[in-house]
Scaffold this active site. Sequence first.
Site, short mmCIF file in Angstrom:
data_model
loop_
_atom_site.label_atom_id
_atom_site.label_comp_id
_atom_site.label_asym_id
_atom_site.label_seq_id
_atom_site.Cartn_x
_atom_site.Cartn_y
_atom_site.Cartn_z
N LYS A 115 0.80 -1.40 0.06
CA LYS A 115 -0.22 -0.04 -0.04
C LYS A 115 0.89 1.13 0.14
CE LYS A 115 -4.33 -1.85 0.95
NZ LYS A 115 -4.97 -2.59 1.68
N LYS A 197 -5.38 -10.86 -6.62
CA LYS A 197 -6.80 -10.92 -6.12
C LYS A 197 -7.64 -9.72 -6.50
CE LYS A 197 -6.87 -8.14 -1.94
NZ LYS A 197 -7.19 -8.07 -0.50
N LYS A 200 -10.93 -4.28 -3.94
CA LYS A 200 -11.65 -2.89 -4.09
C LYS A 200 -11.08 -1.86 -4.77
CE LYS A 200 -12.63 -3.61 0.39
NZ LYS A 200 -12.85 -3.97 1.58
#
Length: 332
Positions: A115, A197, A200
Amino acid sequence: MEKEKKTILSAIKPTGTLNLGGYLGAMKNWVALQDEYNCLYCIADLHALTIKIEPATLRKNSLELFALYMACGIDPKKTVLFFQSHVHQHAELGWILDCYTMFGELSRMTQFKDKAAKNADNVNAGLFTYPSLMAADILLYQADLVPVGEDQRQHLEICRDIANRFNGRYGEVFTLPDAYTPKVGARVKSLSNPMNKMSKSESDANGTVDLLDPRDAIIRKFKKAVTDSDSRVRYAEGKDGINNLMSIYSAVTGKTFSEIEKDFDGKGYGDFKLAVGESVADCLAPIQEKYRLIREDKAELERIYREGAEKASYLANKTMRKVYKKIGLIEK
Ligand code: TYM
């Protein structure tokens, strides 16, 4: 709460709407656990602040997720369903656990590294200490099991390390939680990039199927799903796209991989993709219908989340009193 049952806690961040990955990897399994365990499920809205998110978006996502939990079958009569920010003890225990979490171990978290690399302009302290707040979510309720997807396993490990360290110093304060990862559907990949994956934060909208996507959009996304140059529907190494579609199909229809291979023997990828798209759309249709009904009744929704917060606060308070006493804070 029934004493003889084990306690389960899990949460979803409202940084986006719920997608098929979160549904098959998390929510669907949570529903099945409600009778066997004391379950607490929360919307991790404080965790969502670690990314830049517009207040209106956060509000919308949070309410939408709450209603979706219920539409997917989470029953507030059986389960404690609440917003993390409504139970102030999460932030309090989060701070305390920060003081028992090492800089070095936080630096090794792969989610933090990923991130931070992706959002170089917003590597905030909350992103760094995210795992200790997540540990607080879990330890506050003395959870025995935490159903999560594979991507959260490292966070579960650090939670156990923190709990062990705390217990080692002060005695048995926290229950050590175990991760609970279901086999099928535990790792749903993006349709357009099946090495990653389904998430969102994905930038390609075709890679992600949202739970509230209309039927035609769902089928279109599956038709476009990236596969390989082979044409046989079979589960094998290197066939990430087909493996992902087979996992999804298996999770929604209950069929095993060998049954799927037999059903599609002699048929091409086109037929298979259409079948997966249709089965997903069929599976989501009743959820979408229920969602609309729940979302319309604002007063009832409010009643339910207030009641959830009250039940959760009662339990959280028990743990906090113990923690405050053990570490030497003065009781009020
Ligand atoms: P989050 O919000 O990213 O995802 C919620 C849950 O859904 C699972 N999941 C998936 N599973 C399979 N395939 C996918 N493509 C997929 N995408 C998401 C995640 O593994 C997760 O179980 N840190 C957590 C939220 C959290 C939490 C907690 C979880 C906060 N506090 C306490 C458990 C206990 C997160 O970001 O999940």
